[in-house]
Design a protein around this motif. Structure first.
Motif, PDB file in Angstrom:
ATOM      1  N   ALA A 296       0.834  -1.201   0.000  1.00  0.00           N
ATOM      2  CA  ALA A 296       0.000   0.000   0.000  1.00  0.00           C
ATOM      3  C   ALA A 296       0.870   1.253   0.000  1.00  0.00           C
ATOM      4  O   ALA A 296       0.582   2.230  -0.694  1.00  0.00           O
ATOM      5  N   LEU A 297       1.951   1.218   0.763  1.00  0.00           N
ATOM      6  CA  LEU A 297       2.881   2.348   0.779  1.00  0.00           C
ATOM      7  C   LEU A 297       3.475   2.560  -0.603  1.00  0.00           C
ATOM      8  O   LEU A 297       3.576   3.681  -1.106  1.00  0.00           O
ATOM      9  N   LEU A 298       3.886   1.455  -1.210  1.00  0.00           N
ATOM     10  CA  LEU A 298       4.487   1.513  -2.534  1.00  0.00           C
ATOM     11  C   LEU A 298       3.495   2.107  -3.528  1.00  0.00           C
ATOM     12  O   LEU A 298       3.860   2.908  -4.395  1.00  0.00           O
ATOM     13  N   LYS A 299       2.237   1.721  -3.382  1.00  0.00           N
ATOM     14  CA  LYS A 299       1.224   2.251  -4.287  1.00  0.00           C
ATOM     15  C   LYS A 299       1.079   3.758  -4.102  1.00  0.00           C
ATOM     16  O   LYS A 299       0.914   4.494  -5.078  1.00  0.00           O
ATOM     17  N   MET A 300       1.150   4.221  -2.861  1.00  0.00           N
ATOM     18  CA  MET A 300       1.088   5.659  -2.612  1.00  0.00           C
ATOM     19  C   MET A 300       2.202   6.387  -3.361  1.00  0.00           C
ATOM     20  O   MET A 300       1.969   7.392  -4.054  1.00  0.00           O
ATOM     21  N   ALA A 301       3.417   5.880  -3.222  1.00  0.00           N
ATOM     22  CA  ALA A 301       4.558   6.513  -3.881  1.00  0.00           C
ATOM     23  C   ALA A 301       4.388   6.475  -5.395  1.00  0.00           C
ATOM     24  O   ALA A 301       4.661   7.461  -6.094  1.00  0.00           O
ATOM     25  N   SER A 302       3.912   5.351  -5.884  1.00  0.00           N
ATOM     26  CA  SER A 302       3.761   5.171  -7.317  1.00  0.00           C
ATOM     27  C   SER A 302       2.700   6.111  -7.888  1.00  0.00           C
ATOM     28  O   SER A 302       2.871   6.693  -8.965  1.00  0.00           O
ATOM     29  N   ASP A 303       1.610   6.290  -7.158  1.00  0.00           N
ATOM     30  CA  ASP A 303       0.569   7.216  -7.614  1.00  0.00           C
ATOM     31  C   ASP A 303       1.104   8.637  -7.679  1.00  0.00           C
ATOM     32  O   ASP A 303       0.844   9.372  -8.629  1.00  0.00           O
ATOM     33  N   GLU A 304       1.868   8.998  -6.656  1.00  0.00           N
ATOM     34  CA  GLU A 304       2.446  10.341  -6.642  1.00  0.00           C
ATOM     35  C   GLU A 304       3.376  10.534  -7.822  1.00  0.00           C
ATOM     36  O   GLU A 304       3.408  11.595  -8.445  1.00  0.00           O
ATOM     37  N   LEU A 305       4.138   9.489  -8.135  1.00  0.00           N
ATOM     38  CA  LEU A 305       5.067   9.561  -9.259  1.00  0.00           C
ATOM     39  C   LEU A 305       4.316   9.795 -10.554  1.00  0.00           C
ATOM     40  O   LEU A 305       4.684  10.640 -11.374  1.00  0.00           O
ATOM     41  N   HIS A 306       3.225   9.044 -10.710  1.00  0.00           N
ATOM     42  CA  HIS A 306       2.448   9.180 -11.922  1.00  0.00           C
ATOM     43  C   HIS A 306       1.891  10.587 -12.059  1.00  0.00           C
ATOM     44  O   HIS A 306       1.896  11.187 -13.127  1.00  0.00           O
ATOM     45  N   GLN A 307       1.445  11.120 -10.946  1.00  0.00           N
ATOM     46  CA  GLN A 307       0.906  12.472 -10.944  1.00  0.00           C
ATOM     47  C   GLN A 307       1.994  13.492 -11.307  1.00  0.00           C
ATOM     48  O   GLN A 307       1.741  14.447 -12.056  1.00  0.00           O
ATOM     49  N   ALA A 308       3.196  13.277 -10.794  1.00  0.00           N
ATOM     50  CA  ALA A 308       4.300  14.190 -11.082  1.00  0.00           C
ATOM     51  C   ALA A 308       4.655  14.143 -12.563  1.00  0.00           C
ATOM     52  O   ALA A 308       4.939  15.172 -13.190  1.00  0.00           O
ATOM     53  N   HIS A 309       4.633  12.955 -13.163  1.00  0.00           N
ATOM     54  CA  HIS A 309       4.897  12.823 -14.592  1.00  0.00           C
ATOM     55  C   HIS A 309       3.845  13.587 -15.389  1.00  0.00           C
ATOM     56  O   HIS A 309       4.161  14.308 -16.344  1.00  0.00           O
ATOM     57  N   GLU A 310       2.601  13.432 -14.979  1.00  0.00           N
ATOM     58  CA  GLU A 310       1.510  14.125 -15.644  1.00  0.00           C
ATOM     59  C   GLU A 310       1.720  15.635 -15.581  1.00  0.00           C
ATOM     60  O   GLU A 310       1.544  16.354 -16.562  1.00  0.00           O
ATOM     61  N   HIS A 311       2.139  16.100 -14.422  1.00  0.00           N
ATOM     62  CA  HIS A 311       2.368  17.514 -14.220  1.00  0.00           C
ATOM     63  C   HIS A 311       3.485  18.013 -15.135  1.00  0.00           C
ATOM     64  O   HIS A 311       3.375  19.075 -15.753  1.00  0.00           O
ATOM     65  N   ALA A 312       4.563  17.245 -15.220  1.00  0.00           N
ATOM     66  CA  ALA A 312       5.679  17.615 -16.087  1.00  0.00           C
ATOM     67  C   ALA A 312       5.208  17.703 -17.534  1.00  0.00           C
ATOM     68  O   ALA A 312       5.606  18.596 -18.284  1.00  0.00           O
ATOM     69  N   LEU A 313       4.341  16.797 -17.920  1.00  0.00           N
ATOM     70  CA  LEU A 313       3.810  16.811 -19.287  1.00  0.00           C
ATOM     71  C   LEU A 313       3.008  18.076 -19.540  1.00  0.00           C
ATOM     72  O   LEU A 313       3.116  18.705 -20.597  1.00  0.00           O
ATOM     73  N   VAL A 314       2.193  18.468 -18.575  1.00  0.00           N
ATOM     74  CA  VAL A 314       1.403  19.687 -18.716  1.00  0.00           C
ATOM     75  C   VAL A 314       2.316  20.900 -18.858  1.00  0.00           C
ATOM     76  O   VAL A 314       2.149  21.727 -19.752  1.00  0.00           O
ATOM     77  N   LEU A 315       3.312  20.989 -17.977  1.00  0.00           N
ATOM     78  CA  LEU A 315       4.214  22.150 -18.009  1.00  0.00           C
ATOM     79  C   LEU A 315       5.012  22.186 -19.300  1.00  0.00           C
ATOM     80  O   LEU A 315       5.318  23.257 -19.827  1.00  0.00           O
ATOM     81  N   GLY A 316       5.386  21.024 -19.799  1.00  0.00           N
ATOM     82  CA  GLY A 316       6.242  20.985 -20.969  1.00  0.00           C
ATOM     83  C   GLY A 316       5.502  21.176 -22.272  1.00  0.00           C
ATOM     84  O   GLY A 316       6.034  21.765 -23.200  1.00  0.00           O
ATOM     85  N   ARG A 317       4.294  20.701 -22.352  1.00  0.00           N
ATOM     86  CA  ARG A 317       3.666  20.580 -23.666  1.00  0.00           C
ATOM     87  C   ARG A 317       2.445  21.441 -23.902  1.00  0.00           C
ATOM     88  O   ARG A 317       1.961  21.523 -25.017  1.00  0.00           O
ATOM     89  N   LYS A 318       1.897  22.057 -22.860  1.00  0.00           N
ATOM     90  CA  LYS A 318       0.650  22.786 -23.071  1.00  0.00           C
ATOM     91  C   LYS A 318       0.851  24.296 -23.025  1.00  0.00           C
ATOM     92  O   LYS A 318       1.707  24.799 -22.305  1.00  0.00           O
ATOM     93  N   GLY A 319       0.018  25.002 -23.748  1.00  0.00           N
ATOM     94  CA  GLY A 319      -0.018  26.456 -23.681  1.00  0.00           C
ATOM     95  C   GLY A 319      -0.846  26.899 -22.488  1.00  0.00           C
ATOM     96  O   GLY A 319      -1.425  26.076 -21.766  1.00  0.00           O
ATOM     97  N   ALA A 320      -0.922  28.214 -22.278  1.00  0.00           N
ATOM     98  CA  ALA A 320      -1.538  28.757 -21.069  1.00  0.00           C
ATOM     99  C   ALA A 320      -3.000  28.322 -20.924  1.00  0.00           C
ATOM    100  O   ALA A 320      -3.407  27.792 -19.893  1.00  0.00           O
ATOM    101  N   GLY A 321      -3.794  28.549 -21.953  1.00  0.00           N
ATOM    102  CA  GLY A 321      -5.215  28.213 -21.883  1.00  0.00           C
ATOM    103  C   GLY A 321      -5.425  26.731 -21.656  1.00  0.00           C
ATOM    104  O   GLY A 321      -6.289  26.319 -20.872  1.00  0.00           O
ATOM    105  N   GLU A 322      -4.617  25.932 -22.306  1.00  0.00           N
ATOM    106  CA  GLU A 322      -4.726  24.484 -22.164  1.00  0.00           C
ATOM    107  C   GLU A 322      -4.415  24.047 -20.741  1.00  0.00           C
ATOM    108  O   GLU A 322      -5.067  23.156 -20.193  1.00  0.00           O
ATOM    109  N   ARG A 323      -3.406  24.680 -20.131  1.00  0.00           N
ATOM    110  CA  ARG A 323      -3.061  24.315 -18.761  1.00  0.00           C
ATOM    111  C   ARG A 323      -4.212  24.605 -17.812  1.00  0.00           C
ATOM    112  O   ARG A 323      -4.564  23.782 -16.971  1.00  0.00           O
TER     113      ARG A 323
END
Lengths: 223, 223
Positions: free
Chosen positions: B123-150
DNA sequence: CGCTCGATTGAGCCGCGTCAAAGTGCGTGG
DNA sequence: CCACGCACTTTGACGCGGCTCAATCGAGCG
């Protein structure tokens, strides 16, 4: 599902560095495999049955956005682990940056080891946690730094990982760097030229970088 | 800056779920604590002795870059866990976005539970893994989207988390949103106005958002 | 009623993306 | 060995999106 008859042996981590994946005291030995430059190692949405470790060469993990543009999440150099997922499918793809040799271990074997050994479980947790920290760092770079700063930070990070910090051969193209830093090839190229002009680095060839002035790099990198 | 009665959702004390941190079958009960709007809950580089869970209100986790600009890594809503670190010190800070109630559990207790119970460790591992996935998603938003899209993507994500997807009260200011999406306050504000003009949303007040056309939001959000 | 803080709106500028054209290194075949 | 082609890199000109600076508006509170 194919069984890879993995055995576990207690041996010093240094000796086992490239034979398998080390979890605390035990090392799960794996199967070696080679991929040519630009080949896909696994794709997003495939079943995440294996965990990988780089033996030689370099690997990129990446995902695509709706319009087809790619974002490189991280580069993995010899010794690095990638493809570690808790979900049943990979959430990103992995490709060979150069010709590459990897060793792969069944995820089920890792999970079994973790279930029986608290030290191994903790080692897995540390892997996930390190990746998380790196992802946070990456988000910070993308969010807060300008183009030149991103490239300088990237070069410093690579220098620390690859070499004795003075001279290195980058395994990846400008396009890879651009897609990692969320810039265009042109902008990355201009940043390199600019840093050469300021005598922070020298570029004997496009991928061969000599760090001439570490302090200058550090001040360029400051957001 | 007195009490702003930011009690965004009159949550009925939905009992056991918010008494502690759940790891598989067992729940580690913790101590409840309150923080006022904008108070620091913990700071980067402090000893990471506790893991937190939001009971009511909202929390932001953030870090600062050299020049003092801040980057909000994530917002945490009721039920979310934050402050989970493997290192001995926190790598980021946490602050109360609104008046907030949290429950905290000693990290040592979590580690002990994980060492004795494979399900808890997972369960702990899953917590860390979910956070990681969320961080990747965030990086994708910052890297690839324009202002309105974000901003559109942010609103959709919040809508899914907060409400029944039609109407919500944002707990955070424009400045918080801007620092999360790596934009300026002005640009975020313009994006809101633009979306209202296009009838994708309605804004009875600055923080009260009504989703009028989910499809329009989705097409705006597409990178 | 007036103060203060947050949000909105506008004008102008600059960095980076876009488009276009050379330049460079390397492998392949003549 | 040289000629050619291809992939990658560099360089330049130009336009636009988002940041900066600045003024106004609006809501909550004394």
């Amino acid at each position: 599902m194919r069984d890879l008859h993995l055995d576990t042996q207690g041996r010093p981590a240094a000796a086992a560095a490239f034979d398998g994946i080390t979890l605390g005291r035990q090392t799960l030995r794996g199967v070696h495999k080679r991929f040519e430059h630009n080949c896909e190692i696994f794709g997003a949405d495939e079943r995440a049955d294996y965990v990988y470790r780089v033996v030689s060469g370099a690997v990129r993990t990446l995902s695509f956005s709706a319009d087809g543009r790619r974002q490189i999440l991280a580069f993995h150099l010899p010794g690095d682990v990638f493809g570690f997922e808790l979900a049943d499918v990979y959430t990103y793809s992995a490709e060979a940056v150069s010709d590459v040799e990897v060793v792969l271990v069944a995820r089920s074997a890792l999970e079994k080891a973790a279930a029986n050994d608290a030290v191994a479980a903790r080692a897995l947790l540390k892997m996930a946690s390190d990746e998380l920290h790196q992802a946070h760092e990456h988000a910070l770079v993308l969010g807060r730094k300008g183009a030149g700063e991103r490239v300088a930070a990237f070069l410093m990070a690579m220098a620390k990982r690859i070499s004795a910090r003075r001279e290195m051969e980058l395994p990846m193209s400008r396009a890879d760097i651009a897609d990692h830093l969320a810039l265009t090839i042109e902008t990355v190229s201009r940043a390199f030229t600019q840093m050469e002009r300021e005598a922070a680095i020298a570029l004997p060839s496009a991928r061969h970088v000599v760090v001439r002035d570490w302090g200058a790099l550090e001040s360029l990198q400051a957001a």
